[in-house]
Design a protein around this motif. Structure first.
Motif, PDB file in Angstrom:
ATOM      1  N   THR A  68       0.875  -1.324  -0.146  1.00 29.41           N
ATOM      2  CA  THR A  68      -0.125  -0.016  -0.191  1.00 29.41           C
ATOM      3  C   THR A  68       0.841   1.299   0.085  1.00 29.41           C
ATOM      4  O   THR A  68       0.194   2.524  -0.266  1.00 29.41           O
ATOM      5  CB  THR A  68      -1.093   0.106   1.339  1.00 29.41           C
ATOM      6  N   ALA A  69       2.017   1.320   0.471  1.00 27.66           N
ATOM      7  CA  ALA A  69       3.185   2.260   0.355  1.00 27.66           C
ATOM      8  C   ALA A  69       3.429   2.539  -1.120  1.00 27.66           C
ATOM      9  O   ALA A  69       4.148   3.641  -1.476  1.00 27.66           O
ATOM     10  CB  ALA A  69       4.118   1.900   1.099  1.00 27.66           C
ATOM     11  N   TRP A 109      12.449  10.151  -2.830  1.00 21.02           N
ATOM     12  CA  TRP A 109      12.226   8.786  -2.850  1.00 21.02           C
ATOM     13  C   TRP A 109      11.013   8.413  -4.078  1.00 21.02           C
ATOM     14  O   TRP A 109      10.009   9.268  -4.114  1.00 21.02           O
ATOM     15  CB  TRP A 109      11.782   8.075  -1.587  1.00 21.02           C
ATOM     16  N   ARG A 110      11.176   7.457  -5.070  1.00 22.09           N
ATOM     17  CA  ARG A 110      10.211   7.333  -5.830  1.00 22.09           C
ATOM     18  C   ARG A 110       9.856   5.734  -5.814  1.00 22.09           C
ATOM     19  O   ARG A 110      10.982   4.865  -6.122  1.00 22.09           O
ATOM     20  CB  ARG A 110      10.345   7.847  -7.437  1.00 22.09           C
ATOM     21  N   GLY A 111       8.781   5.254  -5.785  1.00 21.01           N
ATOM     22  CA  GLY A 111       8.552   3.665  -5.867  1.00 21.01           C
ATOM     23  C   GLY A 111       7.612   3.376  -6.770  1.00 21.01           C
ATOM     24  O   GLY A 111       6.714   3.973  -7.235  1.00 21.01           O
ATOM     25  N   ALA A 112       7.643   2.143  -7.393  1.00 23.21           N
ATOM     26  CA  ALA A 112       6.679   1.747  -8.215  1.00 23.21           C
ATOM     27  C   ALA A 112       6.449   0.118  -8.251  1.00 23.21           C
ATOM     28  O   ALA A 112       7.321  -0.565  -7.995  1.00 23.21           O
ATOM     29  CB  ALA A 112       7.260   1.872  -9.656  1.00 23.21           C
ATOM     30  N   PRO A 149      -5.106   1.864  -6.140  1.00 23.24           N
ATOM     31  CA  PRO A 149      -5.694   1.467  -5.175  1.00 23.24           C
ATOM     32  C   PRO A 149      -5.572   1.798  -3.571  1.00 23.24           C
ATOM     33  O   PRO A 149      -6.375   1.653  -2.863  1.00 23.24           O
ATOM     34  CB  PRO A 149      -5.424  -0.166  -5.247  1.00 23.24           C
ATOM     35  N   SER A 150      -4.349   2.426  -3.481  1.00 23.45           N
ATOM     36  CA  SER A 150      -4.076   2.602  -2.106  1.00 23.45           C
ATOM     37  C   SER A 150      -4.026   4.165  -1.878  1.00 23.45           C
ATOM     38  O   SER A 150      -3.554   4.893  -0.725  1.00 23.45           O
ATOM     39  CB  SER A 150      -2.839   2.116  -1.858  1.00 23.45           C
ATOM     40  N   THR A 213       1.295  11.583   0.047  1.00 19.24           N
ATOM     41  CA  THR A 213       2.514  11.019  -0.552  1.00 19.24           C
ATOM     42  C   THR A 213       2.881   9.920   0.578  1.00 19.24           C
ATOM     43  O   THR A 213       1.939   9.736   1.596  1.00 19.24           O
ATOM     44  CB  THR A 213       3.662  12.111  -0.637  1.00 19.24           C
ATOM     45  N   LEU A 214       3.941   9.563   0.449  1.00 24.50           N
ATOM     46  CA  LEU A 214       4.419   8.425   1.128  1.00 24.50           C
ATOM     47  C   LEU A 214       4.560   8.515   2.741  1.00 24.50           C
ATOM     48  O   LEU A 214       5.093   9.281   2.933  1.00 24.50           O
ATOM     49  CB  LEU A 214       5.812   8.023   0.823  1.00 24.50           C
ATOM     50  N   HIS A 215       3.799   7.634   3.094  1.00 24.69           N
ATOM     51  CA  HIS A 215       3.948   7.503   4.778  1.00 24.69           C
ATOM     52  C   HIS A 215       3.308   6.123   5.201  1.00 24.69           C
ATOM     53  O   HIS A 215       1.983   5.735   4.898  1.00 24.69           O
ATOM     54  CB  HIS A 215       3.114   8.551   5.361  1.00 24.69           C
ATOM     55  N   PRO A 216       4.209   5.269   5.549  1.00 29.16           N
ATOM     56  CA  PRO A 216       3.578   3.904   5.812  1.00 29.16           C
ATOM     57  C   PRO A 216       2.697   3.692   6.988  1.00 29.16           C
ATOM     58  O   PRO A 216       2.183   2.482   7.174  1.00 29.16           O
ATOM     59  CB  PRO A 216       5.027   3.259   5.819  1.00 29.16           C
TER      60      PRO A 216
END
Length: 264
Positions: A68-69, A109-112, A149-150, A213-216
């Motif tokens: 989901t991150a 950071w960039r994730g895919a 989806p997240s 943006t990103l935060h787990p």
């Protein structure tokens, strides 16, 4: 127990002989036989302390705490940068991106990940969401926006003030699906999703919509230890520890909670 690591529907499947099939309920040591989790391929890039870009493909468990991150933005989402509008797939760590709270910030950071249609019993992260032009007000979005989806958006509502004492909250975009102006899209072929990480938690304005943006999640909620903590460190190398993500800019709520207050 036997293992094979082929990639099926985007997941590296670890095969095993189940205790039920073998008639055994424990290993020779007396410990229960452990079912290994499915593994997923994650693409990550981050800005190092020397201001270079490090890119990696990491195999890590296909667990919600990680998946989901990564699955917030669909391809083609347009963000404002110091060099002009850019699609999310073209951004790289080091780019300066406009955030809703603090102006231009450096992308750290960039994730895919690649989402595949659910098939052969393999789990799916869920549907993408298309928000049609002006669905949430004039120019919100413009043009249509596809989110993963997240994805969560920053949403303002009087009921949120009653619930939390603050004017807005982060609400999953899937909670807004109505089949008309906001539509669920189930991929029929592989599609990529992206997420962006900055020094702190923030929102970015994408096609007129403020997207988280990103935060787990809070470090105490993650409860990562042992191998899971090592996987976490590989995926989010721009942070030394889960606690380094810092505070969240807003609470995360579900639309059902907001609707309960509205109906009261």
């Amino acid at each position: 127990m036997t293992y094979t690591p082929p990639t099926t529907a985007g997941l590296a499947v670890e095969s095993y002989t189940s205790p039920a099939q073998s008639g055994r309920i424990a290993s020779p040591s007396g410990q229960p036989l452990r079912v290994m989790p499915l593994m997923r391929t994650y693409e990550v890039a981050h800005l190092t302390t020397s201001l270079t870009i490090e890119e990696n493909i990491v195999i890590a468990p296909a667990l919600p705490v990680f998946e989901t991150a990564f699955a917030a933005f669909g391809r083609g989402a347009i963000l404002r940068t110091e060099n002009g509008p850019m699609a999310v797939e073209d951004l790289l760590p080091g780019d300066r991106v406009m955030t809703a709270e603090s102006g231009f910030q450096t992308l750290m950071w960039r994730g895919a990940i690649t989402l595949h249609p659910a098939r052969n019993g393999q789990p799916s992260l869920g549907a993408m969401t298309r928000i049609t032009t002006d669905a949430m007000g004039y120019g919100r979005p413009n043009p249509d926006l596809v989110l993963g989806p997240s994805a969560r958006i920053l949403y303002k509502n009087p009921a949120i003030k009653m619930l939390t004492g603050t004017a807005s909250a982060l609400v999953p975009i899937r909670d807004f699906v109505d089949g008309s102006s906001t539509i669920a899209l189930n991929p029929i072929s592989p599609v990529q999703c992206y997420q962006l990480g900055f020094k702190g938690h923030c929102c970015v304005n994408v096609n007129g919509i403020d997207v988280e943006t990103l935060h787990p999640g809070p470090a105490h909620f993650l409860r990562l230890t042992g191998a899971m903590k090592l996987y976490f460190e590989q995926l989010f190398a721009h942070k030394a520890d889960p606690a380094d993500f810092g505070p969240m800019i807003a609470l995360r709520l579900r639309m059902d909670d907001i609707n309960l207050v509205t109906a009261a």
